[in-house]
Design an enzyme around this catalytic site. Structure first.
Site, PDB file in Angstrom:
ATOM      1  N   HIS A 225      19.786 -42.219  -3.170  1.00 12.52           N
ATOM      2  CA  HIS A 225      19.004 -41.516  -2.298  1.00 12.52           C
ATOM      3  C   HIS A 225      18.726 -42.025  -0.844  1.00 12.52           C
ATOM      4  CE1 HIS A 225      17.657 -37.591  -1.091  1.00 12.52           C
ATOM      5  NE2 HIS A 225      16.807 -38.336  -0.183  1.00 12.52           N
ATOM      6  N   TYR A 229      20.256 -41.754   3.581  1.00 10.72           N
ATOM      7  CA  TYR A 229      19.995 -42.095   4.799  1.00 10.72           C
ATOM      8  C   TYR A 229      20.675 -43.046   5.655  1.00 10.72           C
ATOM      9  CZ  TYR A 229      16.053 -38.790   3.290  1.00 10.72           C
ATOM     10  OH  TYR A 229      15.724 -37.805   2.628  1.00 10.72           O
ATOM     11  N   HIS A 379      23.553 -27.749  -0.781  1.00 14.36           N
ATOM     12  CA  HIS A 379      22.635 -28.488  -0.089  1.00 14.36           C
ATOM     13  C   HIS A 379      23.133 -29.862   0.437  1.00 14.36           C
ATOM     14  CE1 HIS A 379      19.559 -31.346   0.717  1.00 14.36           C
ATOM     15  NE2 HIS A 379      20.067 -32.192  -0.197  1.00 14.36           N
ATOM     16  N   PHE A 380      24.162 -30.431  -0.306  1.00 16.71           N
ATOM     17  CA  PHE A 380      24.538 -31.725   0.203  1.00 16.71           C
ATOM     18  C   PHE A 380      25.779 -31.554   1.206  1.00 16.71           C
ATOM     19  CE2 PHE A 380      26.668 -32.565  -4.085  1.00 16.71           C
ATOM     20  CZ  PHE A 380      27.952 -32.444  -3.863  1.00 16.71           C
ATOM     21  N   HIS A 381      26.410 -30.189   1.150  1.00 18.11           N
ATOM     22  CA  HIS A 381      27.229 -30.086   2.190  1.00 18.11           C
ATOM     23  C   HIS A 381      26.937 -29.829   3.481  1.00 18.11           C
ATOM     24  CE1 HIS A 381      30.496 -30.168  -0.980  1.00 18.11           C
ATOM     25  NE2 HIS A 381      31.525 -30.481  -0.087  1.00 18.11           N
ATOM     26  N   ARG A 442      27.432 -26.910 -11.620  1.00 12.74           N
ATOM     27  CA  ARG A 442      27.934 -27.845 -10.645  1.00 12.74           C
ATOM     28  C   ARG A 442      29.322 -28.544 -11.526  1.00 12.74           C
ATOM     29  NH1 ARG A 442      24.664 -32.956  -8.487  1.00 12.74           N
ATOM     30  NH2 ARG A 442      26.503 -33.440  -7.379  1.00 12.74           N
ATOM     31  N   ARG A 443      30.191 -29.160 -10.731  1.00  9.32           N
ATOM     32  CA  ARG A 443      31.197 -30.402 -11.397  1.00  9.32           C
ATOM     33  C   ARG A 443      31.817 -29.582 -13.000  1.00  9.32           C
ATOM     34  NH1 ARG A 443      27.403 -35.682 -11.031  1.00  9.32           N
ATOM     35  NH2 ARG A 443      28.487 -36.442  -9.116  1.00  9.32           N
TER      36      ARG A 443
HETATM   37 FE1  HAS Z   1      19.208 -34.310  -0.402  1.00  9.01          FE
HETATM   38  C1  HAS Z   1      20.291 -34.033  -3.578  1.00  9.01           C
HETATM   39  C2  HAS Z   1      16.150 -34.019  -1.382  1.00  9.01           C
HETATM   40  C3  HAS Z   1      18.015 -34.786   3.098  1.00  9.01           C
HETATM   41  C4  HAS Z   1      22.409 -35.696   0.419  1.00  9.01           C
HETATM   42  N1  HAS Z   1      20.932 -34.751  -1.387  1.00  9.01           N
HETATM   43  C5  HAS Z   1      21.336 -34.529  -2.603  1.00  9.01           C
HETATM   44  C6  HAS Z   1      22.602 -34.876  -3.050  1.00  9.01           C
HETATM   45  C7  HAS Z   1      23.193 -35.415  -2.042  1.00  9.01           C
HETATM   46  C8  HAS Z   1      22.235 -35.190  -0.805  1.00  9.01           C
HETATM   47  C9  HAS Z   1      24.779 -35.811  -1.613  1.00  9.01           C
HETATM   48  O1  HAS Z   1      14.471 -34.090  -3.846  1.00  9.01           O
HETATM   49  C10 HAS Z   1      23.251 -34.608  -4.336  1.00  9.01           C
HETATM   50  C11 HAS Z   1      23.441 -35.920  -5.266  1.00  9.01           C
HETATM   51  C12 HAS Z   1      24.177 -35.582  -6.240  1.00  9.01           C
HETATM   52  O2  HAS Z   1      25.447 -35.640  -6.392  1.00  9.01           O
HETATM   53  O3  HAS Z   1      23.696 -35.021  -7.379  1.00  9.01           O
HETATM   54  N2  HAS Z   1      17.428 -34.334   0.699  1.00  9.01           N
HETATM   55  C13 HAS Z   1      16.523 -33.997  -0.112  1.00  9.01           C
HETATM   56  C14 HAS Z   1      15.231 -34.079   1.091  1.00  9.01           C
HETATM   57  C15 HAS Z   1      15.694 -34.317   2.321  1.00  9.01           C
HETATM   58  C16 HAS Z   1      17.358 -34.508   1.940  1.00  9.01           C
HETATM   59  C17 HAS Z   1      13.690 -33.758   0.885  1.00  9.01           C
HETATM   60  N3  HAS Z   1      20.110 -34.959   1.390  1.00  9.01           N
HETATM   61  C18 HAS Z   1      19.552 -35.033   2.639  1.00  9.01           C
HETATM   62  C19 HAS Z   1      20.468 -35.606   3.609  1.00  9.01           C
HETATM   63  C20 HAS Z   1      21.523 -35.815   2.736  1.00  9.01           C
HETATM   64  C21 HAS Z   1      21.501 -35.447   1.557  1.00  9.01           C
HETATM   65  C22 HAS Z   1      19.947 -36.287   4.768  1.00  9.01           C
HETATM   66  C23 HAS Z   1      22.813 -36.504   3.189  1.00  9.01           C
HETATM   67  C24 HAS Z   1      23.002 -37.063   4.650  1.00  9.01           C
HETATM   68  N4  HAS Z   1      18.321 -33.888  -1.864  1.00  9.01           N
HETATM   69  C25 HAS Z   1      17.160 -33.978  -2.271  1.00  9.01           C
HETATM   70  C26 HAS Z   1      16.820 -33.813  -3.616  1.00  9.01           C
HETATM   71  C27 HAS Z   1      18.031 -34.109  -4.456  1.00  9.01           C
HETATM   72  C28 HAS Z   1      18.993 -33.793  -3.371  1.00  9.01           C
HETATM   73  C29 HAS Z   1      15.452 -33.574  -4.503  1.00  9.01           C
HETATM   74  C30 HAS Z   1      18.106 -34.033  -5.989  1.00  9.01           C
HETATM   75  C31 HAS Z   1      18.230 -32.582  -6.458  1.00  9.01           C
HETATM   76  C32 HAS Z   1      18.689 -32.659  -7.976  1.00  9.01           C
HETATM   77  O4  HAS Z   1      18.101 -31.851  -8.708  1.00  9.01           O
HETATM   78  O5  HAS Z   1      19.856 -33.230  -8.097  1.00  9.01           O
HETATM   79  C33 HAS Z   1      15.165 -34.315   3.642  1.00  9.01           C
HETATM   80  O6  HAS Z   1      15.550 -35.744   4.218  1.00  9.01           O
HETATM   81  C34 HAS Z   1      15.531 -33.240   4.507  1.00  9.01           C
HETATM   82  C35 HAS Z   1      14.856 -33.165   5.844  1.00  9.01           C
HETATM   83  C36 HAS Z   1      15.512 -32.500   6.806  1.00  9.01           C
HETATM   84  C37 HAS Z   1      14.684 -31.688   7.613  1.00  9.01           C
HETATM   85  C38 HAS Z   1      15.725 -30.721   8.517  1.00  9.01           C
HETATM   86  C39 HAS Z   1      15.310 -31.037  10.082  1.00  9.01           C
HETATM   87  C40 HAS Z   1      16.232 -30.253  10.943  1.00  9.01           C
HETATM   88  C41 HAS Z   1      16.903 -30.704  11.974  1.00  9.01           C
HETATM   89  C42 HAS Z   1      17.768 -29.823  12.580  1.00  9.01           C
HETATM   90  C43 HAS Z   1      16.957 -29.270  13.962  1.00  9.01           C
HETATM   91  C44 HAS Z   1      17.803 -28.224  14.642  1.00  9.01           C
HETATM   92  C45 HAS Z   1      17.858 -27.920  16.067  1.00  9.01           C
HETATM   93  C46 HAS Z   1      18.920 -27.003  16.590  1.00  9.01           C
HETATM   94  C47 HAS Z   1      16.846 -28.775  17.063  1.00  9.01           C
HETATM   95  C48 HAS Z   1      13.409 -31.180   7.587  1.00  9.01           C
HETATM   96  C49 HAS Z   1      16.827 -32.172  12.531  1.00  9.01           C
HETATM   97  C50 HAS Z   1      18.097 -25.994  16.827  1.00  9.01           C
HETATM   98  C51 HAS Z   1      19.087 -24.679  17.117  1.00  9.01           C
HETATM   99  C52 HAS Z   1      19.002 -23.384  16.874  1.00  9.01           C
HETATM  100  C53 HAS Z   1      19.961 -22.546  17.199  1.00  9.01           C
HETATM  101  C54 HAS Z   1      17.822 -22.782  16.146  1.00  9.01           C
END
Ligand code: HAS
Length: 566
Positions: A225, A229, A379-381, A442-443
Site C-alpha cells: 500500500h 503513495y 479502482h486501481f486503473h 478478477r485475475r
Molecule cells: Fe487503492 C486496492 C483503498 C488510493 C492503487 N489500490 C488497490 C490496488 C491498487 C490500488 C493497485 O482499503 C489493488 C492491489 C491488488 O492488486 O490487490 N486506495 C484506497 C484508498 C485510497 C486509495 C482509501 N489506490 C489509491 C491510489 C492508488 C491505489 C492513489 C495508486 C496510485 N485500495 C484501497 C483498498 C484496497 C485498494 C482498501 C484493497 C481492497 C481489496 O479488497 O483488495 C485513497 O488514498 C484515495 C483518496 C483519494 C481521494 C480523491 C481525491 C480527489 C482528487 C481529484 C480532485 C479533482 C479535481 C478536478 C480538483 C479522496 C484529488 C475537478 C474537476 C471536475 C470536472 C469536477
C-alpha cells in the site's frame, strides 16, 4: 510549451544522457505492458477462448502487464524525475553513483523480464506465494529496488549541503515531495526485501521446502500500500508545483503542499491490512485499526482536491473567467502551448472516482463485497492508470523534448491523448464496477469459463463488465498508440535548439511559513511509531497462528510442484 515561469538550466551531458535513458527505456517497455493490458480485456470479455496467444499464456501476460507498467515504468520514472528535480533545485549529483544505480535497475529488469518470458514466473505483480517464480524473478526485482535506493542515497548529501548553505530558506516544495516519495519507498521496500531475501529466494532455490504464506502476504502488503503513495507522490509534485502555472495561476497554498507530503509519510504505511480484511490469522481489531488509518491517509488527497480546484480557479480568473462556475470554461483544456494541462487535469477527474472507490474498499465491511472482484482493477486503473500514468507520460514527453531541444511533434494529436485515455478508462471501469459488485472475479481468464457460452460456467450477467472493459480497453490502447506516435516522432525528430533541463515552477499565492512542516524529523518519528503500533500485534498473531508451510504451485495446475512427503 514556453511558459513565463518555465525555468531552464544547463546540465552536464552525462546526467542528461542518464535521465533520457531512464525515461525512454521504460517508455519503450510500456509498449509490451500496454499490449498485454489490451489482451487482458479481450480474454476477459470472451473474445478469446484460449489459454495463450502468440505463445504467451494468460497469467504470463498478466504478470508482464503488472510488472512492466506498475513496477518497472513507475520506478524508473520516479528515479529519473527525482534526478531532474534534485539537479534543478539543489545542485550537482555524483555521476558514478548514479550510473551504479542505473546499472542495477537495468540488470534487475532484464533478469525479471527473462524469468517472465521463459514462462517460469507467472506469479503476477504481487508474487503471492504459494505461486512460485524462478529465482531470477525475485533477484531481478530486488536489484531494481536496490538500484532505486542508491539513487535516493545519492541525493541525500546534496540535500544536506544545500540546507547548510541556505539555513534560512524553505526547502523547495518539489524537493520535499520527491523526498517524501522516496522515504515512503524506503519504508515500504524494507519489509518486501525481508520477504524476498529471507523467504522467497531460499524457497525458490529449493533450500527450504515450504513457505509461510500468511506472513509473506503480510510483508507484501506492508510494502504494497505505501507503494501506491510512492506512485502518487511524484504526481502530486507535478500537481502542486506545475499545474497551477500551466493553468495560468498560482499555487493556492504552499503549506497545503508541504502538509500533504508530510501527512503521506506519516500514514502511508500502517494501512496494509486493508488488503487482508478477508484473511485468517489477523484479529478484527487490527483490521479495524488499519481501516481507520486508511481513512486518515485519504485526507491529504481530499485536501489536494480543494487546493487544486482553488489553484485552477486562480488561473482561470486570471485568464478572464467569471462567475461561480463560469471560470471552468477558461481553463486551457486543448491549448497546444499548455498541453501538460490536459495530462494533469484528466488525471484529477479520473481520481475523483478512483478515490471514492478507495474509500469504499477501506470500509472494512463493504470490502467483503468487492474484494478480489473486477471492482478492484476498476479502482486501481482509476488511480495508478489515471492520475499517475497520465502525469508520468506527460512529464516523460516534456522532459525528453526539453532535454533534447526538440519541438513536440503532432501537437494537436498530443493534446487529445489524455482525453481519449480518460474516455477509455471511464468505459473500462464502469461495467467492471457493476459486475464486480455482483461477484465477477478478477485475475481470471474468463474467456475459458464465465465468458464462454460453451462452458457450463457461463455467466451471462457478467457480459456487460467484460464488454465495457473491452471497449474501454481498446480506446485506452488507441490513446496509448497516439501517445507513442507523438513520443517517438518527437524523440527521433530534429533538435531545434540546445537541450536543457526545464521545469515549470508555480509561485505560491499564500506562502505560509509553518515550522511544523519544514522538517522531516517529527513526521519520520511519528511514522516509525505508527508502524510499530500497527504491525507488531498482527505480525505476532500471524506467527502464533501456526499455519502449516505451503509447498510451491504454478497457475496451470491445482496440485503442488513437489508435494510434501507424508
Ligand atoms: Fe487503492 C486496492 C483503498 C488510493 C492503487 N489500490 C488497490 C490496488 C491498487 C490500488 C493497485 O482499503 C489493488 C492491489 C491488488 O492488486 O490487490 N486506495 C484506497 C484508498 C485510497 C486509495 C482509501 N489506490 C489509491 C491510489 C492508488 C491505489 C492513489 C495508486 C496510485 N485500495 C484501497 C483498498 C484496497 C485498494 C482498501 C484493497 C481492497 C481489496 O479488497 O483488495 C485513497 O488514498 C484515495 C483518496 C483519494 C481521494 C480523491 C481525491 C480527489 C482528487 C481529484 C480532485 C479533482 C479535481 C478536478 C480538483 C479522496 C484529488 C475537478 C474537476 C471536475 C470536472 C469536477
Amino acid at each position: 510549451m514556453e511558459l513565463p515561469n518555465e525555468q531552464k538550466i544547463e546540465i552536464e551531458s552525462g546526467l542528461k544522457r542518464l535521465i533520457l535513458i531512464e525515461l525512454v527505456l521504460p517508455t519503450a517497455l510500456l509498449i509490451l505492458g500496454i499490449y498485454h493490458g489490451l489482451m487482458q480485456v479481450l480474454y476477459r470479455a470472451g473474445h478469446i477462448h484460449a489459454r495463450k496467444v502468440l505463445g504467451l499464456e494468460y497469467y504470463q501476460g498478466l504478470t508482464l502487464h503488472g510488472v512492466v507498467n506498475a513496477i518497472v515504468f513507475t520506478t524508473f520514472f520516479a528515479v529519473a524525475f527525482g534526478y531532474a528535480v534534485i539537479r534543478f533545485y539543489l545542485g550537482h549529483v555524483n555521476m558514478k553513483v548514479a550510473w551504479l544505480s542505473f546499472t542495477l535497475m537495468v540488470a534487475g529488469t532484464l533478469l525479471a523480464a527473462a524469468a517472465i518470458l521463459s514462462g517460469t514466473s507467472s506469479v503476477l505483480y504481487t508474487f503471492y506465494p504459494p505461486l512460485r517464480a524462478h529465482p531470477a524473478f525475485y533477484i531481478g526485482l530486488t536489484l531494481v529496488v536496490v538500484g532505486s535506493w542508491i539513487a535516493f542515497f545519492n541525493w541525500l548529501p546534496i540535500y544536506f549541503t544545500w540546507k547548510r548553505e541556505h539555513p534560512d530558506e524553505k526547502t523547495p516544495l518539489a524537493v520535499v515531495g520527491i523526498f517524501a516519495a522516496f522515504i515512503v519507498w524506503l519504508i515500504a521496500t524494507i519489509p518486501v526485501a525481508i520477504e524476498i531475501i529471507f523467504m522467497l529466494i531460499p524457497w525458490s532455490l529449493g533450500w527450504v521446502p515450504t513457505v509461510n504464506v500468511p506472513l509473506a502476504r503480510m510483508l507484501f502488503w506492508f510494502f504494497g500500500h505505501p507503494l501506491v503513495y510512492f506512485w502518487l507522490l511524484p504526481t502530486y509534485v507535478m500537481y502542486y508545483t506545475m499545474l497551477p502555472k500551466v493553468s495560468g495561476g498560482k499555487l493556492f497554498s504552499d503549506f497545503a503542499g508541504r502538509l500533504t507530503f508530510m501527512w503521506l509519510i506519516l500514514y502511508s504505511a500502517p494501512v496494509g491490512i486493508h488488503h487482508q480484511f478477508t484473511e485468517p490469522g489477523i484479529s478484527s481489531t487490527w483490521k479495524f485499526v488499519h481501516a481507520f488509518f486508511t481513512l486518515l491517509v485519504a485526507v491529504p488527497s481530499f485536501a489536494t482536491a480543494f487546493v487544486m480546484a482553488a489553484s485552477m480557479e486562480l488561473g482561470a480568473r486570471e485568464r478572464g473567467g467569471r462567475g461561480l462556475l463560469g471560470w471552468w470554461k477558461q481553463l486551457p483544456y486543448t491549448d497546444t502551448k499548455r498541453w501538460l494541462f490536459g495530462y494533469f487535469f484528466c488525471g484529477l477527474v479520473i481520481f475523483i472516482l478512483g478515490g471514492v472507490t478507495g474509500i469504499i474498499n477501506a470500509s472494512y465491511n463493504l470490502d467483503t463485497v468487492v474484494h478480489n472482484t473486477s471492482w478492484m482493477p476498476a479502482h486501481f486503473h482509476q488511480t495508478v492508470a489515471g492520475p499517475v500514468f497520465l502525469s508520468y507520460i506527460g512529464m516523460t514527453l516534456f522532459l525528453v523534448a526539453k532535454l533534447m531541444g526538440k519541438e513536440i511533434k503532432l501537437p494537436r494529436m498530443n493534446v487529445w491523448v489524455p482525453y481519449v485515455w480518460t474516455l477509455g478508462i471511464m468505459i473500462f471501469s464502469a461495467g467492471q464496477y457493476v459486475t464486480g459488485a455482483t461477484g465477477e472475479p478478477r485475475r481470471t481468464n474468463m474467456g475459458l469459463t464465465y465468458a464462454n457460452p460453451e462452458s457450463p460456467l457461463y455467466h451471462a450477467d457478467w457480459r456487460i463488465g467484460g464488454m465495457s472493459a473491452s471497449v474501454g480497453g481498446t480506446i485506452m490502447a488507441i490513446a496509448a498508440l497516439m501517445f507513442f506516435i507523438v513520443f517517438f516522432t518527437t524523440l527521433f525528430g530534429k533538435s531545434t535548439k540546445r537541450g536543457s533541463l526545464e521545469l515549470v515552477v508555480s509561485e505560491p499565492y499564500h506562502d505560509e511559513n509553518v515550522r511544523a512542516v519544514q522538517s522531516f524529523t517529527p513526521w519520520l518519528v511519528g511514522a516509525a511509531l505508527l508502524l510499530v503500533i500497527a504491525y507488531t500485534p498482527p505480525i505476532a498473531q500471524t506467527l502464533r497462528s501456526n499455519f502449516p508451510g505451503a509447498p510451491a504451485y504454478t497457475p496451470d495446475r491445482p496440485t503442488p510442484i513437489n508435494p510434501p512427503k507424508r
